[in-house]
Structures are given as structure tokens and as C-alpha cells.
Design a protein around this motif. Structure first.
Motif, PDB file in Angstrom:
ATOM      1  N   ASP A   1       0.825  -1.209   0.000  1.00  0.00           N
ATOM      2  CA  ASP A   1       0.000   0.000   0.000  1.00  0.00           C
ATOM      3  C   ASP A   1       0.857   1.255   0.000  1.00  0.00           C
ATOM      4  OD1 ASP A   1      -2.146  -1.716   0.184  1.00  0.00           O
ATOM      5  OD2 ASP A   1      -2.508  -1.341   2.316  1.00  0.00           O
ATOM      6  N   ILE A   2       1.888   1.257   0.829  1.00  0.00           N
ATOM      7  CA  ILE A   2       2.780   2.411   0.958  1.00  0.00           C
ATOM      8  C   ILE A   2       3.508   2.662  -0.356  1.00  0.00           C
ATOM      9  CG2 ILE A   2       4.864   3.247   2.114  1.00  0.00           C
ATOM     10  CD1 ILE A   2       3.790   1.682   4.631  1.00  0.00           C
ATOM     11  N   ASP A   3       4.058   1.595  -0.935  1.00  0.00           N
ATOM     12  CA  ASP A   3       4.755   1.741  -2.209  1.00  0.00           C
ATOM     13  C   ASP A   3       3.808   2.269  -3.296  1.00  0.00           C
ATOM     14  OD1 ASP A   3       7.097   0.790  -1.086  1.00  0.00           O
ATOM     15  OD2 ASP A   3       6.913  -1.229  -1.934  1.00  0.00           O
ATOM     16  N   LEU A   4       2.596   1.732  -3.324  1.00  0.00           N
ATOM     17  CA  LEU A   4       1.631   2.120  -4.352  1.00  0.00           C
ATOM     18  C   LEU A   4       1.285   3.596  -4.265  1.00  0.00           C
ATOM     19  CD1 LEU A   4      -0.468   1.479  -6.572  1.00  0.00           C
ATOM     20  CD2 LEU A   4      -2.057   0.842  -4.719  1.00  0.00           C
ATOM     21  N   ILE A   5       0.888   4.049  -3.094  1.00  0.00           N
ATOM     22  CA  ILE A   5       0.413   5.427  -2.960  1.00  0.00           C
ATOM     23  C   ILE A   5       1.561   6.425  -3.036  1.00  0.00           C
ATOM     24  CG2 ILE A   5      -0.683   7.039  -1.351  1.00  0.00           C
ATOM     25  CD1 ILE A   5      -2.616   4.759  -0.632  1.00  0.00           C
ATOM     26  N   LEU A   6       2.714   6.093  -2.483  1.00  0.00           N
ATOM     27  CA  LEU A   6       3.851   7.015  -2.608  1.00  0.00           C
ATOM     28  C   LEU A   6       4.344   7.087  -4.053  1.00  0.00           C
ATOM     29  CD1 LEU A   6       5.948   6.495   0.655  1.00  0.00           C
ATOM     30  CD2 LEU A   6       4.310   8.300   0.101  1.00  0.00           C
ATOM     31  N   THR A   7       4.262   5.985  -4.774  1.00  0.00           N
ATOM     32  CA  THR A   7       4.673   6.009  -6.178  1.00  0.00           C
ATOM     33  C   THR A   7       3.759   6.916  -7.001  1.00  0.00           C
ATOM     34  OG1 THR A   7       5.615   3.787  -6.081  1.00  0.00           O
ATOM     35  CG2 THR A   7       5.001   4.600  -8.255  1.00  0.00           C
ATOM     36  N   LEU A   8       2.474   6.952  -6.649  1.00  0.00           N
ATOM     37  CA  LEU A   8       1.512   7.750  -7.408  1.00  0.00           C
ATOM     38  C   LEU A   8       1.492   9.220  -7.001  1.00  0.00           C
ATOM     39  CD1 LEU A   8      -1.558   5.340  -7.599  1.00  0.00           C
ATOM     40  CD2 LEU A   8       0.039   5.934  -9.426  1.00  0.00           C
ATOM     41  N   THR A   9       2.187   9.571  -5.926  1.00  0.00           N
ATOM     42  CA  THR A   9       2.192  10.968  -5.472  1.00  0.00           C
ATOM     43  C   THR A   9       3.539  11.619  -5.725  1.00  0.00           C
ATOM     44  OG1 THR A   9       2.675  10.172  -3.223  1.00  0.00           O
ATOM     45  CG2 THR A   9       0.385  10.716  -3.733  1.00  0.00           C
ATOM     46  N   ASP A  10       3.493  12.904  -5.992  1.00  0.00           N
ATOM     47  CA  ASP A  10       4.683  13.683  -6.307  1.00  0.00           C
ATOM     48  C   ASP A  10       5.443  14.021  -5.014  1.00  0.00           C
ATOM     49  OD1 ASP A  10       6.531  15.671  -7.007  1.00  0.00           O
ATOM     50  OD2 ASP A  10       5.204  16.510  -8.542  1.00  0.00           O
ATOM     51  N   PRO A  11       6.702  13.602  -4.896  1.00  0.00           N
ATOM     52  CA  PRO A  11       7.456  13.855  -3.667  1.00  0.00           C
ATOM     53  C   PRO A  11       7.731  15.321  -3.384  1.00  0.00           C
ATOM     54  CG  PRO A  11       8.893  12.951  -5.364  1.00  0.00           C
ATOM     55  CD  PRO A  11       7.488  12.822  -5.870  1.00  0.00           C
ATOM     56  N   GLU A  12       7.493  16.185  -4.361  1.00  0.00           N
ATOM     57  CA  GLU A  12       7.660  17.619  -4.124  1.00  0.00           C
ATOM     58  C   GLU A  12       6.485  18.215  -3.345  1.00  0.00           C
ATOM     59  OE1 GLU A  12      10.367  19.491  -4.922  1.00  0.00           O
ATOM     60  OE2 GLU A  12      11.292  17.590  -5.496  1.00  0.00           O
ATOM     61  N   TYR A  13       5.390  17.445  -3.250  1.00  0.00           N
ATOM     62  CA  TYR A  13       4.181  17.971  -2.619  1.00  0.00           C
ATOM     63  C   TYR A  13       3.627  17.064  -1.516  1.00  0.00           C
ATOM     64  CZ  TYR A  13       4.237  21.085  -6.613  1.00  0.00           C
ATOM     65  OH  TYR A  13       4.620  22.020  -7.544  1.00  0.00           O
ATOM     66  N   VAL A  14       3.945  15.782  -1.576  1.00  0.00           N
ATOM     67  CA  VAL A  14       3.385  14.816  -0.634  1.00  0.00           C
ATOM     68  C   VAL A  14       4.532  14.097   0.065  1.00  0.00           C
ATOM     69  CG1 VAL A  14       1.844  12.848  -0.318  1.00  0.00           C
ATOM     70  CG2 VAL A  14       1.383  14.512  -2.133  1.00  0.00           C
ATOM     71  N   TYR A  15       4.528  14.156   1.401  1.00  0.00           N
ATOM     72  CA  TYR A  15       5.625  13.620   2.200  1.00  0.00           C
ATOM     73  C   TYR A  15       5.159  12.397   2.997  1.00  0.00           C
ATOM     74  CZ  TYR A  15       7.662  18.024   0.753  1.00  0.00           C
ATOM     75  OH  TYR A  15       8.132  19.068  -0.008  1.00  0.00           O
TER      76      TYR A  15
END
Length: 308
Positions: free
Chosen positions: A185-199
């Protein structure tokens, strides 16, 4: 260690009725409405006595609303903290509505309102808990699939951009039995979110309860960690554990334990955490313990005595 860390604690630590001399959570809420100044004075006194430098706000009673009721304004709250040598670090925000078809405007407004309070009170992070899963036998079933993850990402991007413009980072929290707790779940959602905006806000105990190893799960995303909840656990909860949304959070506590008495590998966790942006703060989270001052002191001593 490369840095001398500050110690912080999540205010859920103070939500055990015994600390207040009452019989239930509802009784604590009654105290909050009767005398919010007394509620906050007891909490802030305890933080000072335990040697904490900062804290994370959470759901009621020690939330934004009661802080303003107690001190008259956000400025009054911040002035009280400053006078005590304390700082607000972060605040929990429920993302339970972050699902496909959500009212994006409503979710954005709620997050912006809390982020503005956090910024004005001196904090810098909004810790977001994502929707809980349902039990496997729920009908209809609830799938954490591409549609769901994409909806979460869309909301997280809009919220993350808006809060960051206020000086507050949006960080997703790993709650056991939520849609953001297993490695997948963590890999999936972090992969789909931009690290410049979602931490990222990992919780070592909740990752453990979900069957993961905190170090292995967090390491691939260490560059996104801006805060973490340092908490120990006895091990994985039974597979297929029934999820009753009204009681599951309390049931988690049966599998949590004092820092150093569980299975989390603290020396290696600390080494990993030194690589993250959040390394300056060790945020202890002790879920609703009867003796919070003693527990905070013990957790801090464990880390210091072991050079962690």
C-alpha cells in the motif's frame, strides 16, 4: 549520532482516563468543555516535566478548537507555548474522506484551515491518516486498487500544494488496518504521489502491526520522511483481524509496548532516520498510557542510554 535531537510526543499519549482521574474518554471530553484551560495546563505541565521540546496535536480533546478556547486565539496559544519553552511541531488530520468521488473542495478547505492554524501556531507538518480498510468478509468488499489509489493521490496533490504554500508539509501516516500500512500500500500510494508535494510520516509500531519491518518498508522512501512516530510493538497482529471502525484503534494498543520492549530494531531505525529530513526530532507516540510522564521519561532514557 550526527545531530542532537529534540524530543516530542503525540498528545494522544495523554488520553488515558487514569491520567485525568476519570473513567472514560467521554469524561475527558467533559473536562475539556468544562475547563479547557485546566486541560491544556495539565498537558503542558506534563510535557515540561517529561523534558519534551515539542509535540503533535491530534483529535479532540487536545485539538485546535480546545486550544483556541483555552487561550483565546492562535497567537495566545503560541505565546503560552513560547513562555514554557515548547513548540508545536505538527498536527494530525483525518483523511478518512479521501476516496473516489470525494468532495475535493470540502477536503481542501478542512486541510487548509488546519494547516493555517498549524503555521500560525509555529508548526510545519500536517500528518494525514488515510481511510481505514474493511474486514475481508465485508460486503461489498473494499479494494485498495488503482482507482482508489489514484483518487487518494489526486486529493493529496491538491492538499499538499495548498498546505505547502502556507509553510506546512502534508505527510501521509501509516496506520495499521488503514489503506496505507502494508509495504504494498505504501509503495503504491507514494509512487503515485509527487514527492515535491506529498511527504511521508511512518509509524514504526503500526508498520509492525501490519506485518512489516519498519526499516525495510521505509528505507526506499527515506528521502520523503519529514516526521515519524517512534513507537514499539510486540509484533504483527493476527492476519485477518476483524476491523471494527469504532474499536480497532483501541485494539491496536493491546499489541503496543514500551519503547525497547518490542521487536522494532531501534539502532538500525535510528541510522536510517539520520538520513531523513525529519532527523532533528524524535517524536514519541505512546497511545493513551496511564502514566504518560513516566512513560515519556522512560522512552527518552532508553534512546539516550543506548545512543539512539
Amino acid at each position: 549520532m550526527e545531530t542532537t535531537p529534540e524530543y516530542a510526543v503525540d498528545l494522544i499519549t495523554f488520553y488515558h482516563p487514569s491520567f485525568w482521574g476519570v473513567g472514560s474518554y467521554d469524561d475527558i471530553m467533559a473536562l475539556r468543555h468544562k475547563d479547557p484551560v485546566a486541560l491544556w495546563t495539565k498537558i503542558l505541565d506534563a510535557l515540561n516535566e517529561a523534558g519534551m521540546s515539542s509535540f503533535e496535536m491530534t483529535f479532540p480533546p487536545a485539538d485546535k478548537s480546545s486550544a483556541i478556547d483555552a487561550f483565546g486565539s492562535v497567537k495566545g496559544f503560541r505565546d503560552e507555548l513560547t513562555a514554557r519553552g515548547l513548540k508545536l511541531k505538527s498536527s494530525y488530520h483525518s483523511g478518512s474522506g479521501w476516496t473516489p468521488g470525494a468532495d475535493l473542495g470540502a477536503e481542501l478547505n478542512k486541510a487548509e484551515e488546519l494547516a493555517e492554524f498549524v503555521a500560525d501556531a509555529g508548526g510545519d507538518t500536517l500528518v494525514v491518516g488515510l481511510p481505514m480498510r474493511n474486514s475481508r468478509d465485508a460486503a461489498p468488499p473494499f479494494f485498495v486498487d488503482a482507482k482508489f489509489a489514484s483518487a487518494v493521490a489526486d486529493i493529496a496533490h491538491v492538499v499538499g500544494d495548498a498546505t505547502q504554500r502556507k509553510g506546512v508539509k502534508t505527510a501521509l501516516h501509516t496506520e495499521a488496518h488503514s489503506t496505507f500500512c502494508t509495504r504494498r500500500d505504501i509503495d503504491l500510494i507514494l509512487t503515485l504521489t509527487d514527492p515535491e508535494y506529498v511527504y511521508f510520516c511512518p509509524d514504526t509500531a503500526h508498520i509492525t502491526l501490519a506485518g512489516g519491518d519498519a526499516i525495510d518498508v521505509v528505507a526506499p522512501h527515506a528521502e520523503r520522511v519529514v516526521i515519524a512516530h517512534w513507537k514499539d510493538a510486540l509484533g504483527r497482529m493476527p492476519a485477518g483481524f476483524p476491523i471494527d471502525h469504532s474499536t480497532i484503534h483501541n485494539q491496536h494498543q493491546d499489541y503496543m509496548c514500551a519503547l525497547g520492549s518490542g521487536v522494532v530494531d531501534w539502532p538500525n531505525w535510528a541510522k536510517l532516520y539520520e538520513q531523513t529530513e525529519g532527523r532533528g526530532v524524535r517524536l514519541l507516540e505512546l497511545d493513551a498510557v496511564a502514566s504518560p510522564i513516566a512513560e515519556m521519561k522512560a522512552a527518552k532514557s532508553f534512546l539516550e542510554l543506548n545512543g539512539i
